[in-house]
Design an enzyme around this catalytic site. Sequence first.
Site, PDB file in Angstrom:
ATOM      1  N   ASP A 141      45.000 -27.857 -19.054  1.00 46.32           N
ATOM      2  CA  ASP A 141      44.086 -27.057 -18.242  1.00 46.32           C
ATOM      3  C   ASP A 141      44.580 -27.104 -16.796  1.00 46.32           C
ATOM      4  O   ASP A 141      44.960 -28.162 -16.295  1.00 46.32           O
ATOM      5  CB  ASP A 141      42.657 -27.601 -18.347  1.00 46.32           C
ATOM      6  CG  ASP A 141      41.636 -26.609 -17.835  1.00 46.32           C
ATOM      7  OD1 ASP A 141      40.819 -26.144 -18.655  1.00 46.32           O
ATOM      8  OD2 ASP A 141      41.637 -26.284 -16.620  1.00 46.32           O
ATOM      9  N   ILE A 142      44.563 -25.962 -16.128  1.00 45.67           N
ATOM     10  CA  ILE A 142      45.077 -25.884 -14.756  1.00 45.67           C
ATOM     11  C   ILE A 142      44.165 -26.628 -13.779  1.00 45.67           C
ATOM     12  O   ILE A 142      44.598 -27.015 -12.694  1.00 45.67           O
ATOM     13  CB  ILE A 142      45.249 -24.392 -14.345  1.00 45.67           C
ATOM     14  CG1 ILE A 142      46.275 -24.254 -13.236  1.00 45.67           C
ATOM     15  CG2 ILE A 142      43.936 -23.759 -13.920  1.00 45.67           C
ATOM     16  CD1 ILE A 142      46.724 -22.819 -13.005  1.00 45.67           C
ATOM     17  N   ASN A 153      33.017 -23.511 -24.988  1.00 42.96           N
ATOM     18  CA  ASN A 153      31.976 -22.876 -24.186  1.00 42.96           C
ATOM     19  C   ASN A 153      31.793 -21.446 -24.675  1.00 42.96           C
ATOM     20  O   ASN A 153      32.761 -20.800 -25.084  1.00 42.96           O
ATOM     21  CB  ASN A 153      32.366 -22.877 -22.699  1.00 42.96           C
ATOM     22  CG  ASN A 153      32.434 -24.288 -22.141  1.00 42.96           C
ATOM     23  OD1 ASN A 153      31.625 -25.137 -22.506  1.00 42.96           O
ATOM     24  ND2 ASN A 153      33.397 -24.543 -21.277  1.00 42.96           N
ATOM     25  N   VAL A 165      36.969 -17.582 -19.649  1.00 42.09           N
ATOM     26  CA  VAL A 165      38.072 -16.795 -20.215  1.00 42.09           C
ATOM     27  C   VAL A 165      37.620 -16.272 -21.577  1.00 42.09           C
ATOM     28  O   VAL A 165      37.248 -17.065 -22.461  1.00 42.09           O
ATOM     29  CB  VAL A 165      39.356 -17.651 -20.380  1.00 42.09           C
ATOM     30  CG1 VAL A 165      40.478 -16.799 -20.969  1.00 42.09           C
ATOM     31  CG2 VAL A 165      39.792 -18.244 -19.036  1.00 42.09           C
ATOM     32  N   HIS A 169      38.794 -20.990 -26.964  1.00 41.70           N
ATOM     33  CA  HIS A 169      39.698 -22.129 -26.739  1.00 41.70           C
ATOM     34  C   HIS A 169      38.881 -23.392 -26.841  1.00 41.70           C
ATOM     35  O   HIS A 169      37.738 -23.453 -26.391  1.00 41.70           O
ATOM     36  CB  HIS A 169      40.374 -22.021 -25.372  1.00 41.70           C
ATOM     37  CG  HIS A 169      39.417 -21.745 -24.261  1.00 41.70           C
ATOM     38  ND1 HIS A 169      38.910 -20.481 -24.030  1.00 41.70           N
ATOM     39  CD2 HIS A 169      38.859 -22.557 -23.350  1.00 41.70           C
ATOM     40  CE1 HIS A 169      38.086 -20.526 -23.016  1.00 41.70           C
ATOM     41  NE2 HIS A 169      38.016 -21.776 -22.574  1.00 41.70           N
ATOM     42  N   HIS A 216      38.399 -27.100 -25.702  1.00 39.01           N
ATOM     43  CA  HIS A 216      38.756 -28.085 -24.685  1.00 39.01           C
ATOM     44  C   HIS A 216      38.835 -29.460 -25.354  1.00 39.01           C
ATOM     45  O   HIS A 216      37.943 -29.830 -26.127  1.00 39.01           O
ATOM     46  CB  HIS A 216      37.668 -28.186 -23.608  1.00 39.01           C
ATOM     47  CG  HIS A 216      37.464 -26.975 -22.775  1.00 39.01           C
ATOM     48  ND1 HIS A 216      37.908 -26.874 -21.478  1.00 39.01           N
ATOM     49  CD2 HIS A 216      36.832 -25.797 -23.043  1.00 39.01           C
ATOM     50  CE1 HIS A 216      37.562 -25.698 -20.977  1.00 39.01           C
ATOM     51  NE2 HIS A 216      36.900 -25.022 -21.902  1.00 39.01           N
TER      52      HIS A 216
HETATM   53  P1  5GP Z   1      36.133 -21.900 -20.093  1.00 40.01           P
HETATM   54  O1  5GP Z   1      35.453 -22.026 -18.751  1.00 40.01           O
HETATM   55  O2  5GP Z   1      36.335 -20.436 -20.456  1.00 40.01           O
HETATM   56  O3  5GP Z   1      35.504 -22.687 -21.180  1.00 40.01           O
HETATM   57  O4  5GP Z   1      37.545 -22.554 -19.901  1.00 40.01           O
HETATM   58  C1  5GP Z   1      38.624 -21.874 -19.330  1.00 40.01           C
HETATM   59  C2  5GP Z   1      39.558 -22.929 -18.834  1.00 40.01           C
HETATM   60  O5  5GP Z   1      40.798 -22.318 -18.553  1.00 40.01           O
HETATM   61  C3  5GP Z   1      39.075 -23.580 -17.524  1.00 40.01           C
HETATM   62  O6  5GP Z   1      38.894 -24.972 -17.726  1.00 40.01           O
HETATM   63  C4  5GP Z   1      40.174 -23.259 -16.529  1.00 40.01           C
HETATM   64  O7  5GP Z   1      40.462 -24.325 -15.645  1.00 40.01           O
HETATM   65  C5  5GP Z   1      41.353 -22.915 -17.424  1.00 40.01           C
HETATM   66  N1  5GP Z   1      42.258 -21.962 -16.849  1.00 40.01           N
HETATM   67  C6  5GP Z   1      41.937 -20.818 -16.192  1.00 40.01           C
HETATM   68  N2  5GP Z   1      43.043 -20.173 -15.812  1.00 40.01           N
HETATM   69  C7  5GP Z   1      44.092 -20.918 -16.240  1.00 40.01           C
HETATM   70  C8  5GP Z   1      45.505 -20.756 -16.127  1.00 40.01           C
HETATM   71  O8  5GP Z   1      46.031 -19.800 -15.573  1.00 40.01           O
HETATM   72  N3  5GP Z   1      46.281 -21.717 -16.697  1.00 40.01           N
HETATM   73  C9  5GP Z   1      45.740 -22.796 -17.341  1.00 40.01           C
HETATM   74  N4  5GP Z   1      46.584 -23.689 -17.859  1.00 40.01           N
HETATM   75  N5  5GP Z   1      44.410 -22.975 -17.458  1.00 40.01           N
HETATM   76  C10 5GP Z   1      43.593 -22.047 -16.910  1.00 40.01           C
END
Ligand code: 5GP
Length: 114
Positions: free
Chosen positions: A30-31, A87, A96, A100, A102
């Site tokens: 995760d970034i 999520n 996103v 996915h 986590h």
């Molecule tokens: P969500 O909030 O949709 O459950 O998780 C999306 C995750 O993707 C977040 O934890 C966010 O930090 C990660 N994320 C968003 N953009 C990028 C990216 O460009 N690269 C990587 N490696 N992770 C990302």
Amino acid sequence: MKKTIFEKIILREIPANIHFENKDVIVIDDINPTAPIHILIIPKKRINTLNDLTDEDTNLVGKLFQIAKDMAKKFNINESGYRTVFNCNNDGGQSVDHIHLHLIGGRLLNWPPG
Ligand code: 5GP
């Protein structure tokens, strides 16, 4: 449909730290990690949210958890413990639109989450 950030990573249009990949799944850091270990287990198939799962995705979702288990061992958090999270949509904190899983660990995690 506009590509998600994860589709761009799968297509190598943008970089990521990739830990594992096969024909169905990619695993990246995760970034913006929330713990010492925070990786994302991402199906290559675009599924927008958990609400969009169909019966044909059952094996794929099972594989995500199998890979999470393997990654937990690889990163040596299998015994200390970890959390796996999907999520979903706005209130679930999904940012996103491409499902996915986590995998978070490496510290004591609070419960309940905020
Ligand atoms: P969500 O909030 O949709 O459950 O998780 C999306 C995750 O993707 C977040 O934890 C966010 O930090 C990660 N994320 C968003 N953009 C990028 C990216 O460009 N690269 C990587 N490696 N992770 C990302």
